[in-house]
Scaffold this active site. Structure first.
Site, PDB file in Angstrom:
ATOM      1  N   CYS A  62       6.315   7.568  -2.192  1.00  0.00           N
ATOM      2  CA  CYS A  62       6.265   6.863  -0.910  1.00  0.00           C
ATOM      3  C   CYS A  62       7.558   6.076  -0.692  1.00  0.00           C
ATOM      4  O   CYS A  62       7.949   5.288  -1.563  1.00  0.00           O
ATOM      5  CB  CYS A  62       5.061   5.922  -0.919  1.00  0.00           C
ATOM      6  N   ASN A 103       5.754  14.485   2.482  1.00  0.00           N
ATOM      7  CA  ASN A 103       6.961  14.418   3.304  1.00  0.00           C
ATOM      8  C   ASN A 103       8.098  13.891   2.447  1.00  0.00           C
ATOM      9  O   ASN A 103       8.068  12.729   2.042  1.00  0.00           O
ATOM     10  CB  ASN A 103       6.734  13.503   4.516  1.00  0.00           C
ATOM     11  N   CYS A 127       4.151   3.401  -5.317  1.00  0.00           N
ATOM     12  CA  CYS A 127       3.848   4.806  -5.595  1.00  0.00           C
ATOM     13  C   CYS A 127       5.155   5.604  -5.492  1.00  0.00           C
ATOM     14  O   CYS A 127       5.909   5.435  -4.526  1.00  0.00           O
ATOM     15  CB  CYS A 127       2.836   5.345  -4.582  1.00  0.00           C
ATOM     16  N   CYS A 183       6.074  -2.920  -0.146  1.00  0.00           N
ATOM     17  CA  CYS A 183       4.778  -2.776  -0.826  1.00  0.00           C
ATOM     18  C   CYS A 183       5.002  -2.976  -2.314  1.00  0.00           C
ATOM     19  O   CYS A 183       5.998  -2.515  -2.852  1.00  0.00           O
ATOM     20  CB  CYS A 183       4.205  -1.380  -0.555  1.00  0.00           C
ATOM     21  N   SER A 223      -6.578   6.246  -0.888  1.00  0.00           N
ATOM     22  CA  SER A 223      -5.487   7.118  -1.335  1.00  0.00           C
ATOM     23  C   SER A 223      -5.744   7.510  -2.782  1.00  0.00           C
ATOM     24  O   SER A 223      -5.416   6.771  -3.704  1.00  0.00           O
ATOM     25  CB  SER A 223      -4.159   6.371  -1.202  1.00  0.00           C
ATOM     26  N   CYS A 274       4.007  10.492   7.632  1.00  0.00           N
ATOM     27  CA  CYS A 274       3.434   9.667   6.563  1.00  0.00           C
ATOM     28  C   CYS A 274       4.423   9.545   5.415  1.00  0.00           C
ATOM     29  O   CYS A 274       4.993  10.537   4.973  1.00  0.00           O
ATOM     30  CB  CYS A 274       2.184  10.309   5.983  1.00  0.00           C
ATOM     31  N   GLU A 328       0.326  -2.350   1.670  1.00  0.00           N
ATOM     32  CA  GLU A 328      -1.047  -2.167   1.199  1.00  0.00           C
ATOM     33  C   GLU A 328      -1.898  -3.223   1.911  1.00  0.00           C
ATOM     34  O   GLU A 328      -1.856  -4.419   1.571  1.00  0.00           O
ATOM     35  CB  GLU A 328      -1.086  -2.339  -0.329  1.00  0.00           C
ATOM     36  N   SER A 337      -6.529   2.007   5.190  1.00  0.00           N
ATOM     37  CA  SER A 337      -6.218   2.913   4.076  1.00  0.00           C
ATOM     38  C   SER A 337      -5.783   2.060   2.898  1.00  0.00           C
ATOM     39  O   SER A 337      -4.927   1.183   3.034  1.00  0.00           O
ATOM     40  CB  SER A 337      -5.091   3.862   4.493  1.00  0.00           C
ATOM     41  N   GLU A 343       7.769  -0.619  10.560  1.00  0.00           N
ATOM     42  CA  GLU A 343       7.649   0.500  11.491  1.00  0.00           C
ATOM     43  C   GLU A 343       6.210   0.716  11.960  1.00  0.00           C
ATOM     44  O   GLU A 343       5.254   0.450  11.228  1.00  0.00           O
ATOM     45  CB  GLU A 343       8.194   1.773  10.843  1.00  0.00           C
ATOM     46  N   CYS A 388      -0.425   3.963  14.161  1.00  0.00           N
ATOM     47  CA  CYS A 388      -0.355   3.710  12.717  1.00  0.00           C
ATOM     48  C   CYS A 388       0.463   2.446  12.522  1.00  0.00           C
ATOM     49  O   CYS A 388       1.636   2.394  12.888  1.00  0.00           O
ATOM     50  CB  CYS A 388       0.316   4.922  12.061  1.00  0.00           C
ATOM     51  N   HIS A 392      -5.069  10.840  -4.506  1.00  0.00           N
ATOM     52  CA  HIS A 392      -3.827  11.510  -4.943  1.00  0.00           C
ATOM     53  C   HIS A 392      -3.864  12.120  -6.329  1.00  0.00           C
ATOM     54  O   HIS A 392      -2.948  12.860  -6.714  1.00  0.00           O
ATOM     55  CB  HIS A 392      -2.616  10.579  -4.859  1.00  0.00           C
TER      56      HIS A 392
HETATM   57  N1  SAH Z   1      -0.928   1.422   1.147  1.00  0.00           N
HETATM   58  C1  SAH Z   1      -1.966   2.141   1.776  1.00  0.00           C
HETATM   59  C2  SAH Z   1      -1.681   2.442   3.226  1.00  0.00           C
HETATM   60  C3  SAH Z   1      -0.294   2.884   3.557  1.00  0.00           C
HETATM   61  S1  SAH Z   1       0.191   4.425   2.894  1.00  0.00           S
HETATM   62  C4  SAH Z   1      -2.303   3.406   1.009  1.00  0.00           C
HETATM   63  O1  SAH Z   1      -1.556   3.779   0.122  1.00  0.00           O
HETATM   64  O2  SAH Z   1      -3.335   3.975   1.302  1.00  0.00           O
HETATM   65  C5  SAH Z   1      -0.727   5.517   3.966  1.00  0.00           C
HETATM   66  C6  SAH Z   1      -0.809   6.953   3.498  1.00  0.00           C
HETATM   67  O3  SAH Z   1       0.465   7.596   3.530  1.00  0.00           O
HETATM   68  C7  SAH Z   1      -1.328   7.061   2.090  1.00  0.00           C
HETATM   69  O4  SAH Z   1      -2.353   7.975   1.940  1.00  0.00           O
HETATM   70  C8  SAH Z   1      -0.113   7.519   1.387  1.00  0.00           C
HETATM   71  O5  SAH Z   1      -0.439   8.150   0.242  1.00  0.00           O
HETATM   72  C9  SAH Z   1       0.566   8.410   2.390  1.00  0.00           C
HETATM   73  N2  SAH Z   1       1.938   8.712   1.998  1.00  0.00           N
HETATM   74  C10 SAH Z   1       2.775   7.897   1.344  1.00  0.00           C
HETATM   75  N3  SAH Z   1       3.946   8.519   1.094  1.00  0.00           N
HETATM   76  C11 SAH Z   1       3.847   9.758   1.617  1.00  0.00           C
HETATM   77  C12 SAH Z   1       4.747  10.865   1.710  1.00  0.00           C
HETATM   78  N4  SAH Z   1       5.985  10.802   1.213  1.00  0.00           N
HETATM   79  N5  SAH Z   1       4.316  11.975   2.329  1.00  0.00           N
HETATM   80  C13 SAH Z   1       3.082  12.023   2.867  1.00  0.00           C
HETATM   81  N6  SAH Z   1       2.194  11.008   2.824  1.00  0.00           N
HETATM   82  C14 SAH Z   1       2.567   9.880   2.195  1.00  0.00           C
HETATM   83 FE1  SF4 Z   2       2.237   1.137  -1.044  1.00  0.00          FE
HETATM   84 FE2  SF4 Z   2       0.584   2.906   0.094  1.00  0.00          FE
HETATM   85 FE3  SF4 Z   2       3.198   3.464  -0.229  1.00  0.00          FE
HETATM   86 FE4  SF4 Z   2       1.592   3.359  -2.369  1.00  0.00          FE
HETATM   87  S1  SF4 Z   2       1.453   4.812  -0.666  1.00  0.00           S
HETATM   88  S2  SF4 Z   2       3.629   2.435  -2.184  1.00  0.00           S
HETATM   89  S3  SF4 Z   2       0.215   1.730  -1.794  1.00  0.00           S
HETATM   90  S4  SF4 Z   2       2.350   1.885   1.051  1.00  0.00           S
END
Ligand code: SAH
Ligand code: SF4
Length: 390
Positions: free
Chosen positions: A123, A311, A120, A116, A234, A354, A181, A212, A96, A109, A236
């Site tokens: 996500c 989200n 996490c 990935c 990231s 996000c 990632e 990121s 996407e 974006c 967190h």
């Molecule tokens: N893998 C990289 C880039 C993609 S994720 C990373 O983790 O940085 C990009 C951003 O979206 C990250 O900061 C991630 O923490 C955020 N993100 C992931 N899941 C999310 C969610 N459910 N709600 C809001 N932000 C989220």
């Molecule tokens: Fe991968 Fe980034 Fe999602 Fe973590 S937040 S699972 S590193 S895409």
């Protein structure tokens, strides 16, 4: 069909690769630049439309190359103007891309992997497991396609805006914050970044392109040397116990290592700062004490904080921190002089916000078996506890 696949896709070739190919055919280096401008700057994908190229050269291109972004499966437009494209990257995988228009900028974006491996638990991409890395043409193809579509909309006046807009100005910023990632697909991402910055391609300035990362320390060092674009990390969680659970990569590269890598990165980008992304999860990482621990981190790295409202998506079992909690959390940071913003949620009516980017991933990593701790996080979220998960 196989002949099409084996032809080089110009979207994935930088100037040096194009120049080498053109030289092999006996062409001059300026032909490569010309070609690059047609493809990337003007968004032209049909060689016969490249009117100032000699007919012979166009014929050779038609026979031997192609310009192709991944095919679009669906496109959605949100009530707030956010647009999302789902690209089919083959074998049942889809990725996407999201365009977020704002008054003073347009941010695209883009995704770097189908799925990935970091997994996490907050996500939705992480939930799906991993299939494969995208190649440079697939990464740049997202930008190429989005700019063409947006340009077409401007031409047909489907977009608002008084002064004449160009695709360059419509996509003014690119963030590698889609699926995947980016620093675990380093070579392909680096080549894509270089095309984004190349004046003959997209000509974006270094600060308008953001990578990121969840904290792939060795690759942060390489990026610093190779192409020091803006870096978002990231974070967190403010301590290793909690971060080990929220960003499993922390077990390999703990906070101390990550913060040191941030400082090394800034040596290559002296006037920059690191953007720490911090997702606000109700009862998990949003207590006053967590904010105070973050202040300590902020004293060690030139940074700003971007608090991200979580989200939700069906399987996570996690909840977004209430608004007043986010405000108080931000206030603690700001009172200590830490620059802090709260990210506006955009496009959630089309699941483009996000963390909602799920695409379609044929998981090859057996993620359910790799993540026995996931239930532990789910159980704790949604209660009133502000204890750490450690
Ligand atoms: N893998 C990289 C880039 C993609 S994720 C990373 O983790 O940085 C990009 C951003 O979206 C990250 O900061 C991630 O923490 C955020 N993100 C992931 N899941 C999310 C969610 N459910 N709600 C809001 N932000 C989220
Ligand atoms: Fe991968 Fe980034 Fe999602 Fe973590 S937040 S699972 S590193 S895409």
């Amino acid at each position: 069909m196989p002949t099409v696949i084996s032809r080089p896709n110009l979207l994935g070739m930088d100037n040096a690769a194009l120049a080498a190919m053109v030289a092999e055919w006996g062409g001059k280096p300026f032909r490569a630049r010309q070609l690059q401008r047609w493809v990337h700057q003007r968004g032209v994908g049909t060689f016969d439309d490249m009117t100032d190229l000699a007919r012979d050269f166009r014929n050779t291109l038609n026979e031997r190359c192609l310009v192709a972004a991944p095919p679009v499966s669906t496109e959605h437009v949100s009530a707030d103007g956010t647009r999302k494209w789902l690209f089919d990257v083959g074998m049942g995988n889809a990725i996407e891309t999201v365009f977020i228009p704002e008054d003073d900028r347009g941010t695209l974006c883009i995704s770097s992997q189908a799925g990935c491996t970091v997994a996490c638990p907050f996500c939705s991409t992480g939930y799906q497991g991993f299939n494969r890395n995208l190649n440079t043409a697939e990464i740049i193809g997202q930008l190429w396609h989005a700019r063409r579509e947006l340009q077409r909309d401007i031409a047909s006046a489907r977009l608002p805006g008084g002064e004449p807009a160009t695709a360059e100005r419509v996509v003014s910023n690119v963030v590698m914050m889609g699926m995947g990632e980016p620093l675990l697909n380093y070579d392909q991402v680096l080549a894509a970044l270089r095309l984004m910055l190349d004046d003959n391609a997209y000509g974006l300035s270094r600060r308008r392109v953001t990578v990121s990362t969840s904290g792939v320390v060795p690759m942060m060092d390489r990026l610093a040397r190779d192409c020091p674009v803006a870096l978002a990390v990231s974070l967190h969680a403010p301590n290793d116990g909690l971060r080990d659970r929220l960003v499993p990569l922390n077990r390999k590269h703990p906070l101390r290592e990550l913060l040191d890598a941030c400082n090394r990165y800034l040596e290559h980008a002296p006037r920059d700062f690191i953007t720490f992304e911090y997702i606000m999860l109700d009862g998990v990482n949003d207590a006053d004490e967590h904010a105070r621990q973050l202040i300590d981190i902020a004293r060690q790295v030139r940074c700003k904080f971007n608090l991200i409202p979580f989200n939700p998506f069906p399987q996570s079992g996690l909840k977004r921190s209430p608004q007043h909690r986010v405000r108080l959390f931000a206030q603690i940071l700001m009172d200590a002089g830490v620059v802090t913003t709260v990210r506006k949620t955009r496009g959630d009516d089309i699941a483009a916000a996000c963390g909602q980017l799920a695409g379609d991933v044929r998981d090859r990593t057996r993620i359910e078996q790799r993540l026995p701790n996931r239930a532990a996080i789910d159980d704790r979220a949604g209660t009133d506890t502000t204890q750490e998960l450690g």
